[in-house]
Design an enzyme around this catalytic site. Structure first.
Site, PDB file in Angstrom:
ATOM      1  N   ASP A 140       9.515   4.344  12.935  1.00 50.62           N
ATOM      2  CA  ASP A 140      10.299   3.256  13.731  1.00 50.62           C
ATOM      3  C   ASP A 140      11.724   2.953  13.312  1.00 50.62           C
ATOM      4  OD1 ASP A 140       8.987   2.136  11.285  1.00 50.62           O
ATOM      5  OD2 ASP A 140       7.855   0.500  12.375  1.00 50.62           O
ATOM      6  N   ASP A 197       0.886  -1.298   0.038  1.00 44.30           N
ATOM      7  CA  ASP A 197       0.026   0.041  -0.135  1.00 44.30           C
ATOM      8  C   ASP A 197       0.899   1.227   0.002  1.00 44.30           C
ATOM      9  OD1 ASP A 197       0.924   0.069   2.594  1.00 44.30           O
ATOM     10  OD2 ASP A 197      -0.794  -1.007   3.369  1.00 44.30           O
ATOM     11  N   ASP A 212       1.450   4.964   1.763  1.00 46.09           N
ATOM     12  CA  ASP A 212       1.228   6.064   2.589  1.00 46.09           C
ATOM     13  C   ASP A 212       1.585   7.284   2.346  1.00 46.09           C
ATOM     14  OD1 ASP A 212       0.076   3.967   4.450  1.00 46.09           O
ATOM     15  OD2 ASP A 212       2.093   3.255   4.852  1.00 46.09           O
TER      16      ASP A 212
HETATM   17  P1  ATP Z   1       3.932  -2.800   5.082  1.00 51.35           P
HETATM   18  O1  ATP Z   1       2.588  -1.809   4.837  1.00 51.35           O
HETATM   19  O2  ATP Z   1       4.582  -3.399   3.937  1.00 51.35           O
HETATM   20  O3  ATP Z   1       3.516  -3.799   6.024  1.00 51.35           O
HETATM   21  P2  ATP Z   1       4.796  -0.580   6.311  1.00 51.35           P
HETATM   22  O4  ATP Z   1       6.304  -0.093   6.526  1.00 51.35           O
HETATM   23  O5  ATP Z   1       4.242   0.392   5.134  1.00 51.35           O
HETATM   24  O6  ATP Z   1       5.070  -1.861   5.906  1.00 51.35           O
HETATM   25  P3  ATP Z   1       2.855   0.330   7.873  1.00 51.35           P
HETATM   26  O7  ATP Z   1       2.077  -0.316   9.189  1.00 51.35           O
HETATM   27  O8  ATP Z   1       1.851   0.473   6.807  1.00 51.35           O
HETATM   28  O9  ATP Z   1       4.169  -0.258   7.813  1.00 51.35           O
HETATM   29  O10 ATP Z   1       3.121   1.798   8.387  1.00 51.35           O
HETATM   30  C1  ATP Z   1       3.586   3.003   7.443  1.00 51.35           C
HETATM   31  C2  ATP Z   1       4.854   3.597   8.303  1.00 51.35           C
HETATM   32  O11 ATP Z   1       4.237   4.306   9.395  1.00 51.35           O
HETATM   33  C3  ATP Z   1       6.047   2.751   8.391  1.00 51.35           C
HETATM   34  O12 ATP Z   1       6.840   2.394   7.448  1.00 51.35           O
HETATM   35  C4  ATP Z   1       6.567   3.683   9.509  1.00 51.35           C
HETATM   36  O13 ATP Z   1       7.422   4.814   9.032  1.00 51.35           O
HETATM   37  C5  ATP Z   1       5.470   4.319  10.173  1.00 51.35           C
HETATM   38  N1  ATP Z   1       4.967   3.365  11.436  1.00 51.35           N
HETATM   39  C6  ATP Z   1       4.007   2.444  11.572  1.00 51.35           C
HETATM   40  N2  ATP Z   1       3.817   1.855  12.540  1.00 51.35           N
HETATM   41  C7  ATP Z   1       4.685   2.418  13.448  1.00 51.35           C
HETATM   42  C8  ATP Z   1       4.888   2.260  14.853  1.00 51.35           C
HETATM   43  N3  ATP Z   1       4.420   1.455  15.507  1.00 51.35           N
HETATM   44  N4  ATP Z   1       5.967   3.144  15.294  1.00 51.35           N
HETATM   45  C9  ATP Z   1       6.638   3.937  14.515  1.00 51.35           C
HETATM   46  N5  ATP Z   1       6.248   4.356  13.098  1.00 51.35           N
HETATM   47  C10 ATP Z   1       5.282   3.355  12.767  1.00 51.35           C
HETATM   48 MG    MG Z   2       2.039   0.221   4.631  1.00 51.24          MG
END
Ligand code: ATP
Ligand code: MG
Length: 449
Positions: free
Chosen positions: A156, A64, A66
Protein backbone atom coordinates in the site's frame (compact mmCIF):
# COMPACT_ATOMS: atom_id res chain seq x y z
CA UNK A 1 22.47 -20.52 0.41
CA UNK A 2 20.96 -18.43 -2.39
CA UNK A 3 22.70 -15.28 -3.67
CA UNK A 4 20.70 -12.05 -3.26
CA UNK A 5 21.92 -10.72 -6.60
CA UNK A 6 20.41 -13.73 -8.37
CA UNK A 7 16.90 -13.05 -7.15
CA UNK A 8 14.86 -11.74 -10.11
CA UNK A 9 13.72 -8.13 -9.63
CA UNK A 10 16.36 -7.19 -7.03
CA UNK A 11 18.18 -5.12 -9.63
CA UNK A 12 15.65 -2.30 -9.43
CA UNK A 13 16.09 -1.79 -5.67
CA UNK A 14 18.30 0.72 -3.97
CA UNK A 15 20.35 -1.44 -1.63
CA UNK A 16 21.25 0.05 1.72
CA UNK A 17 24.11 -1.66 3.48
CA UNK A 18 24.35 -2.52 7.19
CA UNK A 19 26.43 0.53 8.01
CA UNK A 20 23.86 2.89 6.48
CA UNK A 21 20.74 1.81 8.39
CA UNK A 22 19.82 1.40 12.03
CA UNK A 23 18.22 -2.06 12.09
CA UNK A 24 19.91 -4.44 14.45
CA UNK A 25 19.28 -8.17 14.52
CA UNK A 26 18.89 -7.96 18.29
CA UNK A 27 15.61 -6.06 17.89
CA UNK A 28 14.07 -8.72 15.65
CA UNK A 29 11.94 -11.51 17.05
CA UNK A 30 14.02 -14.72 17.26
CA UNK A 31 11.09 -16.57 15.69
CA UNK A 32 11.08 -14.29 12.65
CA UNK A 33 14.84 -14.88 12.34
CA UNK A 34 14.21 -18.64 12.53
CA UNK A 35 11.75 -18.40 9.65
CA UNK A 36 14.23 -16.40 7.57
CA UNK A 37 17.07 -18.82 8.18
CA UNK A 38 15.02 -21.94 7.44
CA UNK A 39 13.80 -20.43 4.17
CA UNK A 40 17.35 -19.56 3.26
CA UNK A 41 18.70 -23.02 4.17
CA UNK A 42 16.08 -24.53 1.90
CA UNK A 43 17.29 -22.38 -0.99
CA UNK A 44 14.60 -19.68 -0.86
CA UNK A 45 14.84 -15.96 -0.19
CA UNK A 46 13.06 -14.55 2.84
CA UNK A 47 12.75 -10.89 3.87
CA UNK A 48 11.25 -9.01 6.74
CA UNK A 49 8.80 -6.53 5.30
CA UNK A 50 6.03 -4.13 6.21
CA UNK A 51 5.32 -2.65 9.63
CA UNK A 52 8.14 -4.56 11.33
CA UNK A 53 10.87 -2.96 9.19
CA UNK A 54 9.18 0.45 9.24
CA UNK A 55 8.83 0.48 13.03
CA UNK A 56 12.40 -0.73 13.60
CA UNK A 57 13.71 2.10 11.44
CA UNK A 58 11.63 4.54 13.46
CA UNK A 59 13.05 3.16 16.69
CA UNK A 60 9.68 1.70 17.71
CA UNK A 61 8.91 -1.77 18.93
CA UNK A 62 7.13 -3.62 16.09
CA UNK A 63 3.71 -5.10 16.82
CA UNK A 64 4.52 -8.13 14.70
CA UNK A 65 6.89 -9.34 12.03
CA UNK A 66 5.86 -10.21 8.49
CA UNK A 67 7.98 -12.17 6.08
CA UNK A 68 7.89 -12.10 2.27
CA UNK A 69 9.44 -14.90 0.25
CA UNK A 70 9.82 -16.41 -3.20
CA UNK A 71 8.63 -19.77 -1.84
CA UNK A 72 5.00 -20.64 -2.62
CA UNK A 73 2.56 -21.12 0.28
CA UNK A 74 2.79 -24.89 -0.20
CA UNK A 75 6.58 -24.79 -0.09
CA UNK A 76 6.47 -22.69 3.08
CA UNK A 77 3.94 -25.01 4.66
CA UNK A 78 6.17 -27.98 3.85
CA UNK A 79 9.10 -26.33 5.66
CA UNK A 80 7.26 -25.55 8.89
CA UNK A 81 5.25 -28.17 10.70
CA UNK A 82 3.77 -25.46 12.91
CA UNK A 83 2.14 -23.65 9.98
CA UNK A 84 -1.08 -23.41 8.03
CA UNK A 85 -2.27 -21.72 4.89
CA UNK A 86 -5.04 -19.20 5.43
CA UNK A 87 -7.04 -16.71 3.35
CA UNK A 88 -8.68 -16.83 -0.02
CA UNK A 89 -8.33 -13.32 -1.38
CA UNK A 90 -4.68 -13.46 -0.29
CA UNK A 91 -3.27 -16.88 0.52
CA UNK A 92 -0.73 -16.55 3.29
CA UNK A 93 0.99 -18.92 5.69
CA UNK A 94 0.83 -18.49 9.45
CA UNK A 95 3.82 -20.01 11.21
CA UNK A 96 3.01 -20.36 14.88
CA UNK A 97 5.51 -20.24 17.74
CA UNK A 98 3.49 -20.41 20.93
CA UNK A 99 1.59 -17.13 21.06
CA UNK A 100 3.58 -15.50 18.29
CA UNK A 101 2.52 -15.86 14.68
CA UNK A 102 4.88 -15.00 11.85
CA UNK A 103 2.92 -14.22 8.69
CA UNK A 104 4.67 -15.43 5.55
CA UNK A 105 3.49 -14.18 2.16
CA UNK A 106 4.69 -15.21 -1.27
CA UNK A 107 5.83 -12.33 -3.51
CA UNK A 108 2.81 -11.01 -5.36
CA UNK A 109 2.99 -10.13 -9.01
CA UNK A 110 1.04 -7.63 -11.03
CA UNK A 111 -2.41 -9.08 -11.78
CA UNK A 112 -2.08 -11.13 -15.01
CA UNK A 113 -5.09 -9.76 -16.82
CA UNK A 114 -7.65 -7.30 -15.69
CA UNK A 115 -10.36 -9.86 -15.40
CA UNK A 116 -13.59 -8.21 -14.33
CA UNK A 117 -16.11 -10.31 -12.55
CA UNK A 118 -19.67 -9.28 -11.80
CA UNK A 119 -20.53 -9.20 -8.12
CA UNK A 120 -23.26 -11.76 -8.72
CA UNK A 121 -21.09 -14.41 -10.29
CA UNK A 122 -18.02 -13.77 -8.14
CA UNK A 123 -18.26 -16.85 -5.96
CA UNK A 124 -18.61 -19.30 -8.84
CA UNK A 125 -16.03 -17.75 -11.13
CA UNK A 126 -13.32 -17.14 -8.56
CA UNK A 127 -12.58 -20.82 -8.13
CA UNK A 128 -10.76 -20.82 -11.44
CA UNK A 129 -8.75 -17.60 -11.37
CA UNK A 130 -5.76 -16.20 -9.53
CA UNK A 131 -6.55 -12.53 -9.77
CA UNK A 132 -9.72 -10.58 -10.45
CA UNK A 133 -11.48 -7.32 -9.80
CA UNK A 134 -15.20 -6.68 -9.59
CA UNK A 135 -17.04 -3.92 -11.46
CA UNK A 136 -15.98 -1.30 -8.88
CA UNK A 137 -12.30 -2.12 -9.34
CA UNK A 138 -12.17 -4.02 -6.03
CA UNK A 139 -9.58 -6.80 -6.01
CA UNK A 140 -11.58 -9.89 -5.15
CA UNK A 141 -8.65 -12.21 -5.67
CA UNK A 142 -4.95 -11.41 -5.67
CA UNK A 143 -2.94 -14.60 -5.78
CA UNK A 144 -0.62 -14.10 -8.73
CA UNK A 145 2.91 -14.76 -7.60
CA UNK A 146 5.73 -12.63 -8.92
CA UNK A 147 9.09 -11.01 -8.41
CA UNK A 148 10.18 -9.00 -5.38
CA UNK A 149 9.99 -5.68 -7.26
CA UNK A 150 6.39 -6.47 -8.29
CA UNK A 151 5.61 -7.45 -4.71
CA UNK A 152 6.84 -4.05 -3.54
CA UNK A 153 4.49 -2.33 -6.01
CA UNK A 154 1.47 -4.32 -4.72
CA UNK A 155 1.96 -3.00 -1.19
CA UNK A 156 0.00 0.00 0.00
CA UNK A 157 2.30 2.80 1.18
CA UNK A 158 5.97 3.35 0.43
CA UNK A 159 6.92 3.21 4.11
CA UNK A 160 5.39 -0.29 4.27
CA UNK A 161 7.43 -1.60 1.34
CA UNK A 162 10.96 -1.84 2.70
CA UNK A 163 12.59 -5.29 2.72
CA UNK A 164 15.25 -6.44 5.15
CA UNK A 165 17.40 -9.48 4.55
CA UNK A 166 19.67 -11.23 7.02
CA UNK A 167 21.88 -12.04 4.04
CA UNK A 168 24.42 -9.25 4.54
CA UNK A 169 21.82 -7.44 6.73
CA UNK A 170 20.81 -5.20 3.86
CA UNK A 171 17.75 -3.09 3.32
CA UNK A 172 16.03 -2.98 -0.09
CA UNK A 173 14.12 0.12 -1.15
CA UNK A 174 12.08 -0.02 -4.38
CA UNK A 175 10.08 3.20 -4.13
CA UNK A 176 11.95 5.95 -2.27
CA UNK A 177 10.50 4.67 0.95
CA UNK A 178 13.41 5.84 3.09
CA UNK A 179 13.02 9.37 1.86
CA UNK A 180 9.29 9.30 2.78
CA UNK A 181 10.16 7.84 6.14
CA UNK A 182 12.55 10.71 6.77
CA UNK A 183 9.92 13.21 5.64
CA UNK A 184 7.34 11.55 7.95
CA UNK A 185 5.07 11.08 4.99
CA UNK A 186 2.51 8.47 4.01
CA UNK A 187 2.48 8.08 0.25
CA UNK A 188 0.52 5.54 -1.77
CA UNK A 189 2.48 3.39 -4.20
CA UNK A 190 1.05 3.90 -7.70
CA UNK A 191 -2.11 5.80 -8.54
CA UNK A 192 -3.94 6.46 -5.23
CA UNK A 193 -7.41 6.50 -6.77
CA UNK A 194 -6.87 3.13 -8.48
CA UNK A 195 -5.29 1.59 -5.39
CA UNK A 196 -8.22 2.71 -3.19
CA UNK A 197 -10.65 1.22 -5.68
CA UNK A 198 -8.77 -2.08 -5.55
CA UNK A 199 -9.06 -2.05 -1.77
CA UNK A 200 -10.97 0.78 -0.05
CA UNK A 201 -9.67 -0.31 3.36
CA UNK A 202 -6.41 1.38 2.34
CA UNK A 203 -8.17 4.71 3.08
CA UNK A 204 -8.60 3.64 6.70
CA UNK A 205 -5.07 2.27 6.80
CA UNK A 206 -3.68 5.64 5.68
CA UNK A 207 -5.57 7.33 8.50
CA UNK A 208 -4.42 4.67 10.97
CA UNK A 209 -0.74 5.03 10.10
CA UNK A 210 -1.06 8.79 10.21
CA UNK A 211 -2.47 8.51 13.75
CA UNK A 212 0.00 5.88 14.86
CA UNK A 213 3.16 7.44 13.50
CA UNK A 214 2.10 11.12 13.57
CA UNK A 215 2.90 11.24 9.84
CA UNK A 216 1.23 13.46 7.26
CA UNK A 217 -0.64 11.82 4.40
CA UNK A 218 0.77 13.25 1.16
CA UNK A 219 -1.63 15.49 -0.80
CA UNK A 220 -2.08 13.11 -3.77
CA UNK A 221 -2.71 10.23 -1.38
CA UNK A 222 -5.24 12.17 0.68
CA UNK A 223 -7.07 13.82 -2.22
CA UNK A 224 -9.30 10.98 -3.53
CA UNK A 225 -10.53 9.87 -0.09
CA UNK A 226 -13.43 12.27 0.21
CA UNK A 227 -15.02 11.13 -3.05
CA UNK A 228 -14.26 7.42 -2.55
CA UNK A 229 -15.13 6.89 1.10
CA UNK A 230 -18.53 5.39 0.19
CA UNK A 231 -16.69 2.44 -1.32
CA UNK A 232 -16.19 1.16 2.20
CA UNK A 233 -19.83 0.11 2.17
CA UNK A 234 -18.74 -2.73 -0.13
CA UNK A 235 -16.31 -4.10 2.45
CA UNK A 236 -17.46 -6.85 4.76
CA UNK A 237 -18.54 -5.61 8.21
CA UNK A 238 -16.22 -8.23 9.72
CA UNK A 239 -13.16 -6.68 8.07
CA UNK A 240 -14.29 -3.21 9.14
CA UNK A 241 -14.68 -4.48 12.70
CA UNK A 242 -11.02 -5.56 12.63
CA UNK A 243 -9.98 -2.16 11.30
CA UNK A 244 -12.03 -0.34 13.93
CA UNK A 245 -10.40 -2.36 16.69
CA UNK A 246 -6.93 -1.65 15.28
CA UNK A 247 -7.75 2.03 15.02
CA UNK A 248 -8.94 2.40 18.60
CA UNK A 249 -7.18 -0.26 20.66
CA UNK A 250 -3.55 -0.06 19.76
CA UNK A 251 -2.48 2.93 21.79
CA UNK A 252 -3.21 5.96 19.61
CA UNK A 253 -6.98 6.18 19.72
CA UNK A 254 -7.01 9.89 20.62
CA UNK A 255 -5.24 10.94 17.46
CA UNK A 256 -7.21 8.40 15.38
CA UNK A 257 -10.44 9.95 16.71
CA UNK A 258 -9.22 13.46 15.94
CA UNK A 259 -8.36 12.49 12.36
CA UNK A 260 -11.55 10.52 11.84
CA UNK A 261 -13.69 13.47 12.95
CA UNK A 262 -12.23 15.56 10.15
CA UNK A 263 -12.56 12.79 7.56
CA UNK A 264 -15.41 11.62 5.38
CA UNK A 265 -14.51 8.09 6.52
CA UNK A 266 -16.36 8.65 9.76
CA UNK A 267 -19.73 8.03 8.09
CA UNK A 268 -18.50 4.79 6.59
CA UNK A 269 -17.28 3.43 9.90
CA UNK A 270 -19.24 4.94 12.76
CA UNK A 271 -22.18 6.83 11.29
CA UNK A 272 -24.55 6.48 14.29
CA UNK A 273 -21.93 7.76 16.73
CA UNK A 274 -20.93 10.77 14.68
CA UNK A 275 -24.55 11.67 13.93
CA UNK A 276 -25.38 11.53 17.66
CA UNK A 277 -22.33 13.60 18.60
CA UNK A 278 -23.95 16.57 16.85
CA UNK A 279 -26.96 16.46 19.14
CA UNK A 280 -26.03 14.70 22.37
CA UNK A 281 -25.26 16.28 25.76
CA UNK A 282 -21.71 17.61 26.17
CA UNK A 283 -20.92 15.07 28.92
CA UNK A 284 -21.80 12.17 26.62
CA UNK A 285 -19.38 13.43 23.97
CA UNK A 286 -16.79 14.08 26.66
CA UNK A 287 -17.06 10.49 27.85
CA UNK A 288 -15.89 9.28 24.47
CA UNK A 289 -12.81 11.49 24.57
CA UNK A 290 -12.00 10.34 28.09
CA UNK A 291 -12.46 6.71 27.05
CA UNK A 292 -9.83 7.22 24.35
CA UNK A 293 -7.30 8.87 26.64
CA UNK A 294 -7.95 6.16 29.21
CA UNK A 295 -7.44 3.42 26.60
CA UNK A 296 -4.21 4.93 25.32
CA UNK A 297 -2.74 5.22 28.78
CA UNK A 298 -3.76 1.64 29.64
CA UNK A 299 -2.00 0.38 26.53
CA UNK A 300 1.07 2.46 27.33
CA UNK A 301 1.14 0.64 30.68
CA UNK A 302 0.75 -2.68 28.82
CA UNK A 303 -2.71 -3.26 30.30
CA UNK A 304 -5.40 -4.89 28.23
CA UNK A 305 -8.41 -3.15 26.75
CA UNK A 306 -11.56 -4.98 25.80
CA UNK A 307 -13.59 -4.41 22.65
CA UNK A 308 -16.80 -4.47 24.71
CA UNK A 309 -15.63 -1.47 26.74
CA UNK A 310 -14.66 0.30 23.53
CA UNK A 311 -18.10 -0.30 22.03
CA UNK A 312 -19.82 0.74 25.29
CA UNK A 313 -18.03 4.10 24.91
CA UNK A 314 -18.38 4.43 21.13
CA UNK A 315 -22.12 3.78 21.24
CA UNK A 316 -22.73 5.86 24.36
CA UNK A 317 -23.66 9.06 22.46
CA UNK A 318 -26.34 7.36 20.29
CA UNK A 319 -27.62 5.36 23.27
CA UNK A 320 -27.95 8.45 25.47
CA UNK A 321 -29.57 10.42 22.70
CA UNK A 322 -32.15 7.68 22.17
CA UNK A 323 -32.79 7.54 25.93
CA UNK A 324 -33.40 11.27 26.03
CA UNK A 325 -35.66 11.18 23.00
CA UNK A 326 -37.81 8.39 24.44
CA UNK A 327 -37.76 9.62 28.04
CA UNK A 328 -36.01 6.47 29.28
CA UNK A 329 -34.17 7.50 32.43
CA UNK A 330 -32.47 4.45 33.84
CA UNK A 331 -29.88 2.01 32.63
CA UNK A 332 -31.13 -1.31 33.87
CA UNK A 333 -32.64 -4.60 32.81
CA UNK A 334 -36.04 -3.19 31.91
CA UNK A 335 -37.32 -4.21 28.48
CA UNK A 336 -37.53 -0.54 27.59
CA UNK A 337 -33.85 0.09 28.20
CA UNK A 338 -32.73 -3.22 26.72
CA UNK A 339 -34.61 -2.40 23.58
CA UNK A 340 -32.72 0.89 23.22
CA UNK A 341 -29.40 -0.82 23.97
CA UNK A 342 -30.08 -3.52 21.38
CA UNK A 343 -31.04 -0.92 18.81
CA UNK A 344 -27.80 1.02 19.37
CA UNK A 345 -25.81 -2.18 18.82
CA UNK A 346 -27.88 -3.23 15.81
CA UNK A 347 -27.51 0.18 14.14
CA UNK A 348 -23.71 0.05 14.42
CA UNK A 349 -23.71 -3.54 13.14
CA UNK A 350 -24.80 -2.20 9.76
CA UNK A 351 -21.30 -0.70 9.46
CA UNK A 352 -18.95 -2.93 11.41
CA UNK A 353 -19.93 -6.31 12.69
CA UNK A 354 -20.08 -6.64 16.48
CA UNK A 355 -19.54 -10.26 17.50
CA UNK A 356 -22.42 -11.46 19.70
CA UNK A 357 -20.37 -11.95 22.85
CA UNK A 358 -18.93 -8.42 22.53
CA UNK A 359 -22.35 -6.87 22.00
CA UNK A 360 -23.66 -8.81 25.00
CA UNK A 361 -20.82 -7.66 27.27
CA UNK A 362 -21.22 -4.07 26.08
CA UNK A 363 -24.89 -4.17 27.01
CA UNK A 364 -24.04 -5.56 30.44
CA UNK A 365 -21.65 -2.66 31.09
CA UNK A 366 -24.54 -0.28 30.40
CA UNK A 367 -27.11 -2.31 32.34
CA UNK A 368 -24.94 -2.40 35.44
CA UNK A 369 -24.79 1.39 35.54
CA UNK A 370 -28.23 1.46 37.13
CA UNK A 371 -27.19 -0.94 39.90
CA UNK A 372 -23.98 0.99 40.49
CA UNK A 373 -25.75 4.28 41.02
CA UNK A 374 -28.79 2.98 42.94
CA UNK A 375 -26.74 0.73 45.26
CA UNK A 376 -29.60 -1.23 46.82
CA UNK A 377 -28.35 -2.71 50.09
CA UNK A 378 -29.45 -6.19 49.06
CA UNK A 379 -27.74 -6.17 45.67
CA UNK A 380 -24.39 -4.56 46.41
CA UNK A 381 -22.45 -7.83 46.75
CA UNK A 382 -24.10 -9.44 43.76
CA UNK A 383 -23.12 -6.38 41.74
CA UNK A 384 -19.54 -6.53 43.03
CA UNK A 385 -19.28 -10.19 42.03
CA UNK A 386 -20.76 -9.67 38.59
CA UNK A 387 -18.22 -10.71 35.92
CA UNK A 388 -18.64 -7.33 34.24
CA UNK A 389 -18.32 -5.31 37.47
CA UNK A 390 -14.80 -4.05 36.83
CA UNK A 391 -15.59 -2.76 33.35
CA UNK A 392 -18.87 -1.24 34.51
CA UNK A 393 -17.11 0.46 37.43
CA UNK A 394 -14.43 1.90 35.11
CA UNK A 395 -17.22 3.13 32.87
CA UNK A 396 -18.96 4.75 35.84
CA UNK A 397 -15.73 6.61 36.72
CA UNK A 398 -15.55 7.88 33.14
CA UNK A 399 -19.11 9.16 33.34
CA UNK A 400 -18.31 11.05 36.51
CA UNK A 401 -15.09 12.42 35.07
CA UNK A 402 -17.08 13.55 32.04
CA UNK A 403 -19.24 15.68 34.31
CA UNK A 404 -22.27 13.53 35.12
CA UNK A 405 -23.60 14.03 38.64
CA UNK A 406 -23.94 10.49 40.00
CA UNK A 407 -24.11 11.12 43.75
CA UNK A 408 -20.50 10.08 44.33
CA UNK A 409 -21.18 6.51 43.26
CA UNK A 410 -17.66 6.08 41.90
CA UNK A 411 -16.08 7.08 45.20
CA UNK A 412 -18.43 4.80 47.10
CA UNK A 413 -17.59 1.77 44.95
CA UNK A 414 -13.88 2.47 45.17
CA UNK A 415 -14.14 2.46 48.97
CA UNK A 416 -16.39 -0.61 49.00
CA UNK A 417 -14.23 -2.66 46.68
CA UNK A 418 -11.04 -2.09 48.61
CA UNK A 419 -12.51 -1.88 52.11
CA UNK A 420 -12.42 -4.63 54.77
CA UNK A 421 -15.61 -6.11 56.19
CA UNK A 422 -16.04 -3.39 58.86
CA UNK A 423 -15.62 -0.60 56.34
CA UNK A 424 -18.01 -2.31 53.98
CA UNK A 425 -20.63 -2.63 56.71
CA UNK A 426 -20.31 1.06 57.48
CA UNK A 427 -20.64 1.99 53.84
CA UNK A 428 -23.80 -0.08 53.51
CA UNK A 429 -25.29 1.42 56.65
CA UNK A 430 -24.63 4.90 55.35
CA UNK A 431 -26.64 4.21 52.22
CA UNK A 432 -30.00 5.93 52.08
CA UNK A 433 -32.66 3.41 53.01
CA UNK A 434 -34.71 2.70 49.97
CA UNK A 435 -38.08 1.55 51.06
CA UNK A 436 -38.98 -1.56 49.11
CA UNK A 437 -42.51 -1.70 47.99
CA UNK A 438 -44.10 -4.84 49.42
CA UNK A 439 -46.13 -5.97 46.51
CA UNK A 440 -47.87 -8.76 48.42
CA UNK A 441 -49.25 -6.43 51.04
CA UNK A 442 -50.62 -4.06 48.51
CA UNK A 443 -52.32 -6.68 46.51
CA UNK A 444 -53.97 -8.12 49.54
CA UNK A 445 -54.66 -4.88 51.34
CA UNK A 446 -57.52 -5.37 53.71
CA UNK A 447 -57.16 -9.14 53.93
CA UNK A 448 -56.00 -10.62 57.24
CA UNK A 449 -53.58 -13.19 55.92
P1 ATP B 1 0.92 -2.82 11.83
O1 ATP B 1 1.14 -4.31 11.90
O2 ATP B 1 1.84 -2.01 12.63
O3 ATP B 1 -0.51 -2.47 12.02
P2 ATP B 1 1.69 -3.20 9.08
O4 ATP B 1 2.20 -2.21 8.09
O5 ATP B 1 2.59 -4.32 9.45
O6 ATP B 1 1.23 -2.37 10.33
P3 ATP B 1 -0.17 -5.23 8.36
O7 ATP B 1 -1.64 -5.14 8.27
O8 ATP B 1 0.45 -6.11 9.38
O9 ATP B 1 0.34 -3.75 8.51
O10 ATP B 1 0.34 -5.65 6.91
C1 ATP B 1 1.68 -6.00 6.63
C2 ATP B 1 2.11 -5.40 5.30
O11 ATP B 1 1.32 -5.95 4.25
C3 ATP B 1 1.93 -3.90 5.18
O12 ATP B 1 3.01 -3.20 5.72
C4 ATP B 1 1.82 -3.72 3.69
O13 ATP B 1 3.07 -3.77 3.08
C5 ATP B 1 1.04 -4.96 3.28
N1 ATP B 1 -0.42 -4.72 3.29
C6 ATP B 1 -1.29 -4.96 4.29
N2 ATP B 1 -2.54 -4.63 3.95
C7 ATP B 1 -2.48 -4.17 2.70
C8 ATP B 1 -3.45 -3.66 1.78
N3 ATP B 1 -4.73 -3.58 2.12
N4 ATP B 1 -3.00 -3.27 0.56
C9 ATP B 1 -1.70 -3.37 0.22
N5 ATP B 1 -0.75 -3.83 1.03
C10 ATP B 1 -1.12 -4.21 2.25
MG1 MG C 1 2.20 -5.97 10.71
Amino acid sequence: MPELAELPGVGSARIISRSEHSISRRDISPNALKVLSRLSNAGFHGFLVGGGVRDLLLGEKPKDFDVATNATPEEVKHLFRNSRIIGRRFRIVHVRFGREIIEVTTFRGAPETHLTISKKSARRSLRYVNSAQNEDGLMVRDNVYGRIDEDAMRRDFTINALYYTTEGFKLLDFCNALSDLRKCQIRMIGDPQERYREDPVRMLRALRFSAKLSFEISDETAAPVESLSDLLSGISPARLFDELIKLFSTGYSQSAYKLLRKSSLKEALLAPTFAALERCQPEDAKLLELAFSNTDSRIAREKSVTPSFLFAALLWPPLRLAMRQTGCKSLDSSPRFLNLANTAIAEQSKYTSIPKRIGYACREIWELQGRLTTRGTQTVDATLNHPRFRAAYDFLLLREAAGEELIDSGKWWTAYQFGDSTERKKLIEALPKVRRRRRGKRRFAGSKS
